[in-house]
Design a protein around this motif. Structure first.
Motif, short mmCIF file in Angstrom:
data_model
loop_
_atom_site.label_atom_id
_atom_site.label_comp_id
_atom_site.label_asym_id
_atom_site.label_seq_id
_atom_site.Cartn_x
_atom_site.Cartn_y
_atom_site.Cartn_z
N LEU A 125 -39.14 49.63 -10.69
CA LEU A 125 -37.77 49.70 -11.20
C LEU A 125 -37.26 48.38 -11.75
O LEU A 125 -36.17 48.33 -12.33
CB LEU A 125 -36.82 50.20 -10.11
N GLY A 126 -38.03 47.31 -11.59
CA GLY A 126 -37.69 46.07 -12.26
C GLY A 126 -36.88 45.08 -11.45
O GLY A 126 -36.42 45.38 -10.33
N PRO A 127 -36.64 43.87 -12.01
CA PRO A 127 -36.03 42.76 -11.26
C PRO A 127 -34.54 42.91 -11.01
O PRO A 127 -33.99 42.13 -10.22
CB PRO A 127 -36.34 41.55 -12.14
N ILE A 128 -33.86 43.84 -11.67
CA ILE A 128 -32.45 44.04 -11.36
C ILE A 128 -32.31 44.70 -9.99
O ILE A 128 -31.43 44.36 -9.20
CB ILE A 128 -31.76 44.89 -12.45
N ILE A 129 -33.22 45.64 -9.70
CA ILE A 129 -33.22 46.34 -8.41
C ILE A 129 -34.02 45.57 -7.37
O ILE A 129 -33.56 45.35 -6.24
CB ILE A 129 -33.81 47.76 -8.56
N ASN A 130 -35.22 45.16 -7.72
CA ASN A 130 -36.13 44.53 -6.76
C ASN A 130 -35.98 43.02 -6.72
O ASN A 130 -35.76 42.38 -7.76
CB ASN A 130 -37.58 44.91 -7.11
N VAL B 125 -26.33 52.09 -10.84
CA VAL B 125 -26.29 53.25 -11.73
C VAL B 125 -27.13 52.96 -12.98
O VAL B 125 -27.07 51.86 -13.55
CB VAL B 125 -24.84 53.57 -12.15
N PHE B 126 -27.93 53.96 -13.39
CA PHE B 126 -28.76 53.83 -14.58
C PHE B 126 -27.94 54.27 -15.79
O PHE B 126 -27.62 55.45 -15.95
CB PHE B 126 -30.02 54.69 -14.45
N THR C 229 -27.55 57.65 -9.96
CA THR C 229 -27.01 56.69 -9.00
C THR C 229 -28.00 56.49 -7.86
O THR C 229 -28.32 57.43 -7.14
CB THR C 229 -25.65 57.15 -8.44
N LEU C 230 -28.48 55.28 -7.73
CA LEU C 230 -29.50 54.95 -6.73
C LEU C 230 -28.86 54.17 -5.58
O LEU C 230 -28.15 53.18 -5.81
CB LEU C 230 -30.60 54.11 -7.36
N TYR C 231 -29.10 54.62 -4.36
CA TYR C 231 -28.71 53.88 -3.16
C TYR C 231 -29.98 53.34 -2.51
O TYR C 231 -31.00 54.02 -2.45
CB TYR C 231 -27.97 54.79 -2.18
N PHE C 232 -29.92 52.14 -2.01
CA PHE C 232 -31.07 51.55 -1.34
C PHE C 232 -30.60 50.41 -0.45
O PHE C 232 -29.48 49.91 -0.59
CB PHE C 232 -32.11 51.04 -2.34
N SER C 233 -31.46 50.01 0.46
CA SER C 233 -31.15 48.87 1.32
C SER C 233 -32.00 47.68 0.90
O SER C 233 -33.11 47.83 0.39
CB SER C 233 -31.41 49.21 2.79
N PRO D 109 -26.80 45.76 -8.80
CA PRO D 109 -26.49 46.48 -7.55
C PRO D 109 -25.21 45.99 -6.89
O PRO D 109 -24.92 44.79 -6.86
CB PRO D 109 -27.71 46.17 -6.67
N ILE D 110 -24.44 46.96 -6.38
CA ILE D 110 -23.17 46.67 -5.72
C ILE D 110 -23.31 46.90 -4.22
O ILE D 110 -23.79 47.96 -3.79
CB ILE D 110 -22.05 47.57 -6.27
N ASN D 111 -22.93 45.92 -3.42
CA ASN D 111 -22.90 46.09 -1.96
C ASN D 111 -21.76 47.06 -1.63
O ASN D 111 -20.62 46.82 -2.02
CB ASN D 111 -22.68 44.73 -1.30
#
Length: 243
Positions: free
Chosen positions: A162-167, A203-204, A183-187, A212-214
Motif C-alpha cells: 500500500l506504499g509509504p503513506i500507509i506503511n 481514505v483512498f 476507508t482503511l482502518y489499521f493500527s 492517516p488520521i489518528n
C-alpha cells in the motif's frame, strides 16, 4: 475474562461475533513455551436479545493444538480468514461456511503466504480483495499492509504494497477495510501515536491514500489499541485494547 481476547469480527446482521482468545480451555490445553500464554483459539458468541452469549470453542477444523486466530469475516459471513502457525512464523488460511459447519482451512497460497509471518487481514467489500499484513522483506518496515486480488481463475495474485503513506519503518497491524471500499482502518506504531499501537484511518481518493488520521481519545490510549472493525450498519465498532 482474565485471559487475552482480541480480533473481533461481526456478521452483517450483527448476530454473531468471532474472535480470538488465549484461554485455559484452548484445544489441546497447552501453553506456548515462548510467550507463556495458552495457545490461541477461535471462539464464537451470539447476540441473544441484545446480550452476547457465553463464547463457544467450535473445536476442529477451526482450532488445533497450535495457534489458530480468527482475523476476518467476509461481508456475507460465508468465509473466514484465520491465522495458523507459531511465534514468528504463520500463514493465512480461508474457511467456508457450509450449512452450519466450517470447512477445513485452505492456505491462500504462496502469493500471500511466505516463509515469514502473515498475521492480520480484511476482506474488501467485493469479497475478491484481501488486505493483509506481512513482515516479509521488501516492505517499508517491520510489518507492512498489502492488498491482493482474486483473478478470473480463482487464484490470488497481483499483490501490491500500500506504499509509504500507509506503511512506516515500524509495525502496521490490525487492518480493516470499511464496507465503503475506500476507508482503511489499521493500527500502527510508526505514525503519530499516543503510545503503543494506535488506530488510524485513511481514505483512498483520486488514486492515492490520504495521510492517516489518528482517530483519537477515548478509543486510542497510551496502551495498545488494535483490531478495529465496523459493523455493516456502521452504528457500532469493535476493537481490542490492553488499557
Amino acid at each position: 475474562t482474565k485471559f487475552p481476547e482480541y480480533s473481533p469480527s461481526i456478521s452483517a446482521d450483527e448476530s454473531m461475533m468471532i474472535f480470538t482468545a488465549c484461554k485455559d480451555n484452548t484445544t489441546g490445553g497447552k501453553i506456548d513455551p515462548y510467550e507463556n500464554v495458552f495457545f490461541e483459539d477461535i471462539y464464537i458468541s451470539y447476540n441473544v436479545n441484545g446480550k452476547w452469549s457465553e463464547p463457544i470453542n467450535p473445536g476442529k477444523p477451526l482450532n488445533t493444538d497450535s495457534h489458530d486466530a480468527a482475523i476476518a469475516l467476509s461481508p456475507d459471513g460465508q468465509s473466514l480468514l484465520i491465522f495458523k502457525g507459531s511465534v514468528g512464523l504463520g500463514d493465512i488460511f480461508e474457511c467456508k461456511l457450509k450449512g452450519n459447519e466450517w470447512s477445513k482451512p485452505q492456505s491462500l497460497g504462496k502469493v500471500v503466504n511466505t516463509e515469514y509471518t502473515e498475521k492480520s487481514a480484511s476482506y474488501g467489500p467485493d469479497g475478491r480483495t484481501i488486505y493483509f499484513v506481512s513482515d516479509g522483506p521488501g516492505g517499508f518496515g517491520e510489518s507492512d499492509i498489502y492488498v491482493v486480488k482474486l483473478d478470473d481463475k480463482g487464484r490470488w495474485g497481483n499483490i501490491q504494497n500500500l506504499g509509504p503513506i500507509i506503511n512506516t519503518a515500524y509495525d502496521e497491524a490490525g487492518v480493516f477495510m470499511h464496507p465503503d471500499g475506500k476507508t482503511l482502518y489499521f493500527s500502527s506504531r510508526g505514525h503519530k501515536t499516543m503510545g503503543g499501537y494506535d488506530i488510524f484511518k485513511s481514505v483512498f481518493e483520486n488514486g492515492k491514500w490520504c495521510e492517516p488520521i489518528n482517530i483519537g481519545y477515548p478509543i486510542n490510549t497510551t496502551e495498545d489499541d488494535i483490531f478495529f472493525s465496523i459493523t455493516a450498519s456502521a452504528k457500532y465498532a469493535y476493537y481490542s485494547s490492553n488499557k
